[in-house]
Write an enzyme that holds these catalytic residues in place. Structure first.
Site, PDB file in Angstrom:
ATOM      1  N   GLU A  87       0.824  -1.200   0.000  1.00 14.51           N
ATOM      2  CA  GLU A  87       0.000   0.000   0.000  1.00 14.51           C
ATOM      3  C   GLU A  87       0.858   1.250   0.000  1.00 14.51           C
ATOM      4  OE1 GLU A  87      -3.071  -2.105   3.171  1.00 14.51           O
ATOM      5  OE2 GLU A  87      -2.331  -0.092   3.528  1.00 14.51           O
ATOM      6  N   CYS A 100       3.152   8.453   1.405  1.00 14.61           N
ATOM      7  CA  CYS A 100       3.509   7.499   2.460  1.00 14.61           C
ATOM      8  C   CYS A 100       3.712   6.154   1.769  1.00 14.61           C
ATOM      9  CB  CYS A 100       2.367   7.427   3.475  1.00 14.61           C
ATOM     10  SG  CYS A 100       2.585   6.150   4.722  1.00 14.61           S
ATOM     11  N   CYS A 107       5.536  -7.239   7.643  1.00 20.80           N
ATOM     12  CA  CYS A 107       6.481  -6.590   8.557  1.00 20.80           C
ATOM     13  C   CYS A 107       6.900  -7.602   9.625  1.00 20.80           C
ATOM     14  CB  CYS A 107       5.819  -5.388   9.218  1.00 20.80           C
ATOM     15  SG  CYS A 107       6.921  -4.437  10.293  1.00 20.80           S
ATOM     16  N   CYS A 111       3.808  -5.426  15.775  1.00 22.76           N
ATOM     17  CA  CYS A 111       3.168  -4.601  16.805  1.00 22.76           C
ATOM     18  C   CYS A 111       1.724  -5.085  16.932  1.00 22.76           C
ATOM     19  CB  CYS A 111       3.215  -3.128  16.408  1.00 22.76           C
ATOM     20  SG  CYS A 111       4.918  -2.508  16.288  1.00 22.76           S
ATOM     21  N   CYS A 114      -1.202  -3.369  14.931  1.00 19.29           N
ATOM     22  CA  CYS A 114      -0.952  -3.006  13.529  1.00 19.29           C
ATOM     23  C   CYS A 114      -1.419  -4.100  12.582  1.00 19.29           C
ATOM     24  CB  CYS A 114       0.535  -2.737  13.333  1.00 19.29           C
ATOM     25  SG  CYS A 114       0.990  -2.396  11.631  1.00 19.29           S
ATOM     26  N   CYS A 331      -2.515   1.882   7.757  1.00 20.57           N
ATOM     27  CA  CYS A 331      -1.673   0.822   8.301  1.00 20.57           C
ATOM     28  C   CYS A 331      -2.060  -0.600   7.904  1.00 20.57           C
ATOM     29  CB  CYS A 331      -1.671   0.904   9.821  1.00 20.57           C
ATOM     30  SG  CYS A 331      -1.583   2.573  10.435  1.00 20.57           S
TER      31      CYS A 331
HETATM   32  N1  SAH Z   1       7.793   0.051  11.110  1.00 19.57           N
HETATM   33  C1  SAH Z   1       7.868   1.479  11.144  1.00 19.57           C
HETATM   34  C2  SAH Z   1       7.098   2.200  10.042  1.00 19.57           C
HETATM   35  C3  SAH Z   1       5.729   1.687   9.651  1.00 19.57           C
HETATM   36  S1  SAH Z   1       4.375   1.941  10.734  1.00 19.57           S
HETATM   37  C4  SAH Z   1       7.441   1.994  12.502  1.00 19.57           C
HETATM   38  O1  SAH Z   1       7.034   1.191  13.331  1.00 19.57           O
HETATM   39  O2  SAH Z   1       7.581   3.179  12.750  1.00 19.57           O
HETATM   40  C5  SAH Z   1       4.075   3.663  10.657  1.00 19.57           C
HETATM   41  C6  SAH Z   1       3.350   4.183  11.880  1.00 19.57           C
HETATM   42  O3  SAH Z   1       1.977   3.737  11.895  1.00 19.57           O
HETATM   43  C7  SAH Z   1       3.983   3.688  13.171  1.00 19.57           C
HETATM   44  O4  SAH Z   1       4.131   4.738  14.088  1.00 19.57           O
HETATM   45  C8  SAH Z   1       2.959   2.682  13.635  1.00 19.57           C
HETATM   46  O5  SAH Z   1       3.060   2.468  14.999  1.00 19.57           O
HETATM   47  C9  SAH Z   1       1.654   3.327  13.200  1.00 19.57           C
HETATM   48  N2  SAH Z   1       0.506   2.421  13.256  1.00 19.57           N
HETATM   49  C10 SAH Z   1       0.462   1.093  13.031  1.00 19.57           C
HETATM   50  N3  SAH Z   1      -0.770   0.594  13.248  1.00 19.57           N
HETATM   51  C11 SAH Z   1      -1.540   1.628  13.634  1.00 19.57           C
HETATM   52  C12 SAH Z   1      -2.922   1.754  14.011  1.00 19.57           C
HETATM   53  N4  SAH Z   1      -3.744   0.711  14.047  1.00 19.57           N
HETATM   54  N5  SAH Z   1      -3.355   2.993  14.349  1.00 19.57           N
HETATM   55  C13 SAH Z   1      -2.514   4.063  14.307  1.00 19.57           C
HETATM   56  N6  SAH Z   1      -1.230   4.006  13.968  1.00 19.57           N
HETATM   57  C14 SAH Z   1      -0.740   2.797  13.645  1.00 19.57           C
END
Ligand code: SAH
Length: 360
Positions: A87, A100, A107, A111, A114, A331
């Protein structure tokens, strides 16, 4: 290819070096869609390059757009030649246009909140696959009468776990004969791969660093970002201090706010304490609900209260009211929807946090 690599590629074929700059000018400066458009190249060379160096690794599987109060958001789902999906999002603001982009299919960080992390890492994207997202979105911006001004690596994947291809991409975007995209307009966002924060600090490129912190204490952060087991909060913040010391550049901390999880006023106070004296900016992101779990954003009042505590402590803080939620642009959601719709269910996390950390 970098400009130097393209020069080498041409030289190996007995072709003049200056053609490389011309090709960069057409492909990136003019955003030409094929060699046919490169009118300053001889026809025979254009035909040969189309065979020996094709430059379109993607088809666009889907595009969705949404007009929002402050601008428009366009989300693109790209399909790679091996039928994987990534995406990218284009956000039109009055004063800037931000792309973006993704750096991996899936990944490895996993997390818990995510959508991308759910299925783990499928593979790294190549430099070309990252550059192609930028080019596709720059074309899309141009079609809307605008120029791309910023690139953020906040799509799918962990850029500091796909380090060399990411740096090479930044070099290609930077090239004056092409896009001439200054590194200061590129933001690398990391979940906290500490050794590569140090590597980044030593690079010649002045990119912006964003760190996904999400919690000021180890127990909580480990529950949200399993990588925290490997590089806990104190080590991560030390790396950020070294980064600021070396580059003189401010670090952005991303902190997604999840109702009842990491939004308590005491955590804002603890965060302020941890960040005291560090040249930084906090970006609060009310979380987007995903299939990953029961995570919901806090109330407007709770978000403002959290921001207020940080500001009162002298920490520059903004709230990133999410864009694109209604088009599943947050995300990993669009891919999940697309692949789910195609009969491929979202796989639950199977690996333990430690295994996820080891995979980086
Ligand atoms: N791996 C990198 C970059 C990709 S994620 C990182 O972790 O920074 C980009 C941003 O989107 C990160 O800050 C991540 O925590 C956030 N993100 C992921 N899932 C999300 C969600 N459900 N709601 C809001 N932000 C989210």
């Amino acid at each position: 290819m970098t400009l130097a690599e393209l020069e080498g590629f041409l030289a190996e074929r007995g072709l003049p070096k200056y053609r490389a700059k011309q090709i960069f000018g057409w492909a990136y400066g003019q955003l030409a869609e094929s060699y046919d458009a490169m009118r300053t190249l001889p026809a025979a060379l254009r035909e040969r390059l189309a065979v020996e160096l094709p430059f379109v690794p993607y088809t666009t599987a889907r595009e969705v757009r949404l007009a929002e109060p402050e601008g428009e958001t366009v989300k693109a789902l790209f399909e790679t030649p091996d039928a994987r999906h990534v995406e990218a999002v284009l956000m039109f603001y009055p004063d800037r246009v931000t792309a973006c982009i993704s750096c991996q299919v899936g990944c490895p960080i996993r997390c818990t909140f995510c959508a991308t992390g759910l299925g783990g890492l499928e593979r790294n994207l190549t430099t070309g696959e990252m550059v192609a997202q930028v080019v596709a979105l720059a074309r899309r911006a141009r079609a809307a009468g605008r120029a791309l001004t910023n690139v953020v690596m906040m799509g799918m994947g962990e850029p500091l776990a796909n380090y060399e291809p990411t740096m090479k991409m930044i070099g290609i975007l930077n090239e004056g004969a092409g896009l001439g995209f200054g590194a200061r307009r590129v933001t690398v966002s990391t979940a906290g791969v500490v050794p590569n924060i140090d590597r980044l600090a030593a690079e010649p490129y002045q990119v912006n660093l964003a760190v996904s912190l999400h919690a000021p204490t180890d127990d909580l952060r480990t529950a949200l970002v399993p990588l925290n087991r490997r590089w806990p909060v104190a080590e991560l913040l030390d790396a950020c201090r070294r980064y600021v010391g070396k580059t003189g550049r401010r670090v952005t901390f991303e902190y997604i706010l999840i109702d009842g999880m990491n939004d308590a006023p005491e955590l804002a106070e603890e965060l302020a304490r941890q960040l005291r004296g560090l040249l930084c900016h906090v970006n609060l992101i009310p979380c987007n609900p995903t299939p990953a779990g029961p995570f919901q954003p806090p109330s407007h009042a709770a978000i403002e209260r959290f921001a207020g505590i940080l500001r009162d402590a002298g920490i520059a803080t903004t709230v990133r009211w999410s864009r694109g939620v209604t088009i599943a642009a947050a995300c990993g959601q669009l891919r999940a929807e697309h692949e789910g719709g195609a009969g491929r269910p979202i796989r639950p996390a199977r690996r333990t946090p430690a295994a996820a950390a080891a995979a980086v």
